[in-house]
Design an enzyme around this catalytic site. Structure first.
Site, PDB file in Angstrom:
ATOM      1  N   ASP A  46       0.448 -16.699   0.360  1.00  0.00           N
ATOM      2  CA  ASP A  46       1.051 -15.713   1.275  1.00  0.00           C
ATOM      3  C   ASP A  46       2.250 -16.227   2.076  1.00  0.00           C
ATOM      4  OD1 ASP A  46      -1.210 -14.408   0.336  1.00  0.00           O
ATOM      5  OD2 ASP A  46      -1.876 -13.699   2.304  1.00  0.00           O
ATOM      6  N   HIS A  93       0.053  -4.629   0.312  1.00  0.00           N
ATOM      7  CA  HIS A  93      -0.645  -3.474   0.859  1.00  0.00           C
ATOM      8  C   HIS A  93       0.034  -2.160   0.502  1.00  0.00           C
ATOM      9  CE1 HIS A  93      -3.409  -6.026   2.858  1.00  0.00           C
ATOM     10  NE2 HIS A  93      -2.575  -6.494   3.750  1.00  0.00           N
ATOM     11  N   LYS A 149      -2.909  -9.103  -3.674  1.00  0.00           N
ATOM     12  CA  LYS A 149      -4.232  -8.715  -3.173  1.00  0.00           C
ATOM     13  C   LYS A 149      -4.088  -7.715  -2.037  1.00  0.00           C
ATOM     14  CE  LYS A 149      -4.064 -12.804  -0.202  1.00  0.00           C
ATOM     15  NZ  LYS A 149      -3.806 -12.145   1.091  1.00  0.00           N
ATOM     16  N   CYS A 186      -6.005 -16.473   5.405  1.00  0.00           N
ATOM     17  CA  CYS A 186      -5.937 -16.419   3.928  1.00  0.00           C
ATOM     18  C   CYS A 186      -6.028 -17.795   3.278  1.00  0.00           C
ATOM     19  CB  CYS A 186      -4.691 -15.658   3.506  1.00  0.00           C
ATOM     20  SG  CYS A 186      -4.797 -13.902   3.985  1.00  0.00           S
TER      21      CYS A 186
HETATM   22 ZN   LIG Z   1      -2.960  -8.057   5.104  1.00  0.00          ZN
END
Ligand SMILES: [Zn+2]
Length: 191
Positions: free
Chosen positions: A9, A52, A97, A142
């Site tokens: 991320d 997202h 994800k 994460c």
């Molecule tokens: Zn998030």
């Protein structure tokens, strides 16, 4: 060598100036790029991205920064992109994800973010990987979740602590303890 690096991320929204900027995020991007430029000998280098579309209560107008967050990493926005420092890295695969729910671990993701995309654990096994190092953002969310899942999946797992940045830096010692209890080694400094 059968070790892979998982870059978690390192996205525009998670770095300073982003929608959910973490202090030290830009430095992590720069340092991960510099680390990879040294050709550290990983058999594979992969990335994960928060991705997202409509993640429900993961987004909030009144976020608590534990279970709910300001909107971030929305698909199609510049904030969802990898940090510019990493755009020259030839990742073996990128796992997206969280399309429709919160997803902290890269092991919840897939290539393309859909139900039919390759998933991280089988992808690593198919490439002969038995050990993984985890770096990225955020240490206490994460990175933590990805490292714990990696260990659960049977990979010998290390977190290179110097190449991570935390949302709540004061909580990092507890994260290190939790990781150790799950047989995840915390390596710091990273090199
Ligand atoms: Zn998030």
């Amino acid at each position: 060598m059968t070790r892979a690096l998982i870059v978690v991320d390192v996205q525009v929204d998670f770095c300073e100036g982003g929608a959910l900027g973490v202090d030290g995020g830009n430095a992590v991007a720069e340092q991960v790029a510099a680390f990879l430029a040294l050709q550290p000998g990983y058999a594979q280098v992969v990335a994960t991205r928060d991705h997202h579309i409509d993640p429900g209560p993961h987004f909030s107008d009144t976020p608590d920064f534990i279970d709910s967050w300001p909107p971030h990493c929305v698909v199609g926005t510049p904030g969802q992109e990898l940090h510019p420092d990493l755009r020259g890295v030839a990742f073996g695969a990128i796992f997206d994800k969280g399309s429709h729910e919160a997803a902290y671990s890269g092991f919840e993701g897939s290539v393309g973010g859909g139900a039919d995309g390759d998933r991280l654990a089988p992808w690593l096994r198919d490439h002969g990987i038995t050990e993984v190092d985890v770096v990225g953002i955020a240490t206490d969310f994460c990175v933590r979740a990805t490292a714990l899942d990696a260990a659960r999946e049977g990979f010998a797992t290390r977190v290179l602590g110097g190449l991570t940045a935390a949302v709540h830096p004061g909580g990092v010692p507890a994260v290190v303890e939790e990781l150790a209890a799950a047989d995840v080694e915390w390596v710091s400094p990273e090199r």
